[in-house]
Design a protein around this motif. Structure first.
Motif, mmCIF file in Angstrom:
data_model
loop_
_atom_site.group_PDB
_atom_site.id
_atom_site.type_symbol
_atom_site.label_atom_id
_atom_site.label_comp_id
_atom_site.label_asym_id
_atom_site.label_seq_id
_atom_site.Cartn_x
_atom_site.Cartn_y
_atom_site.Cartn_z
ATOM 1 N N HIS A 1 0.837 -1.207 0.000
ATOM 2 C CA HIS A 1 0.000 0.000 0.000
ATOM 3 C C HIS A 1 0.875 1.262 0.000
ATOM 4 C CE1 HIS A 1 -2.981 2.959 1.221
ATOM 5 N NE2 HIS A 1 -2.272 3.209 2.300
ATOM 6 N N THR B 1 -4.619 7.343 -4.816
ATOM 7 C CA THR B 1 -4.636 6.158 -3.963
ATOM 8 C C THR B 1 -6.038 5.561 -3.882
ATOM 9 O OG1 THR B 1 -2.765 6.966 -2.663
ATOM 10 C CG2 THR B 1 -4.138 5.283 -1.655
ATOM 11 N N GLU C 1 -7.686 2.044 -5.779
ATOM 12 C CA GLU C 1 -8.322 0.985 -4.995
ATOM 13 C C GLU C 1 -9.699 0.647 -5.561
ATOM 14 O OE1 GLU C 1 -7.075 -0.800 -2.674
ATOM 15 O OE2 GLU C 1 -5.298 0.303 -2.033
ATOM 16 N N ASN D 1 -10.816 -2.952 -7.376
ATOM 17 C CA ASN D 1 -12.007 -3.707 -6.983
ATOM 18 C C ASN D 1 -12.897 -3.996 -8.188
ATOM 19 O OD1 ASN D 1 -11.357 -3.869 -4.296
ATOM 20 N ND2 ASN D 1 -12.657 -2.186 -3.639
ATOM 21 N N GLY E 1 -9.893 -1.773 0.454
ATOM 22 C CA GLY E 1 -9.823 -0.745 -0.573
ATOM 23 C C GLY E 1 -10.892 0.313 -0.436
#
Length: 295
Positions: free
Chosen positions: A124, A177, A181, A185, A268
């Protein structure tokens, strides 16, 4: 270069045990026996760490208090904090969640669990740093872009689109960021139909990347696209991410659920909600989400 971790615990035995396990796995570590020492280290050289393992119950500056200081610091806010405690109650996890922790370990924990969670935390941080570097490139004209639309299938394409769209925001690294995420997904859990339990099992068996590539090569699943649209509404930015999957039970991910902190993946949406966007709205069956950044 080895990834560097800060270990904070008032029990020397715990520090020694974690140090041995993590250095055997290839990490560099630095130790602090209390919150005061840890905060001094972070003020001097916080950007050199990829994650922090932080004991919750310590005299003086407690783990929760130190977590709050870290999350209130602009330069350290995205640094992953792995909280650890002997207390496994939901209320204890909830307190860490509210404070901004994204990882949680309940003592005693196994070597495999420790390494899985640390690996996820440092990944991450590496991704965040990648987007910070891209955000510093000379692409300021994108802050005047009014609308854009992209369609793609693969994760490497998602990185390029994310980096470009993030430059439309006045806080590009934070936007990048969370946006990445949500797109990951959409690809993995939406289009490729890999659910949370499957990912947990595949990671445990070290078959996650192999399975991901197999799904991408599937003539049906691999042909599905993720669509990302950006529109500027006054000073606000609206990002809409759509996948072609079956959807999911999205409502449970929009509340502060302590279980999101316990495993090595599956946070996420939490990252997007807590750190990146001012509003997050899933629509319909969950195959479309609207993420808003206020100007």
């Amino acid at each position: 270069m080895k990834k560097r971790l800060l270990l904070v615990d008032d029990e020397p035995f715990n520090l020694e045990l974690m140090t041995d396990l993590l250095e055997d796995a290839g990490y560099d570590t630095q130790q602090a026996l209390n919150g005061e020492d840890a905060w001094q280290i972070l003020q001097r050289e916080g950007e050199q760490f990829s994650a922090i393992l932080l004991d919750k119950m310590m005299p003086g500056i407690s783990g929760v208090d130190l977590l709050k200081r870290i999350k209130a610091s602009g330069r350290l806010a995205f640094l992953p904090v792995i909280m650890q405690t002997a207390v496994g109650a939901a209320a204890s996890v909830q307190e860490s969640l509210a404070g901004g922790a994204f990882y949680y370990l309940t003592k005693p924990f196994s070597r495999d669990m420790l390494l899985a969670v640390v690996g996820a935390a440092t990944e991450h941080w590496d991704r965040h740093q990648y987007f910070v570097e891209l955000a510093n490139q000379q692409l300021d004209a994108l802050q005047h872009l009014e609308q854009a639309s992209f369609g793609f299938r693969q994760l490497h394409e998602a990185r390029s689109v994310t980096a470009l769209l993030a430059r439309t925001s006045h806080r590009p690294e934070k936007t990048a960021t969370g946006l990445f995420e949500l797109i990951v997904n959409a690809i993995e859990h939406g289009n490729l139909e890999l659910d949370y339990q499957e990912k947990t099992q595949l990671q445990r068996e070290d078959r996650w990347q192999e399975t991901l590539q197999q799904r991408l090569a599937d003539p049906v699943l691999g042909a599905r696209e993720v669509r990302v649209d950006m529109q500027r509404h006054g000073r606000d930015l609206h990002f809409t991410i759509r996948d072609q999957g079956k959807g999911f039970d999205w409502e449970r991910y929009l509340v502060d659920d302590p279980t999101q902190l316990i495993s090595s993946h599956g946070r996420g949406i939490l990252i997007a909600r807590k750190l990146s966007f001012d509003q997050l709205h899933y629509q319909g069956n969950g195959s479309q989400v609207l993420a808003i950044v206020h100007g």
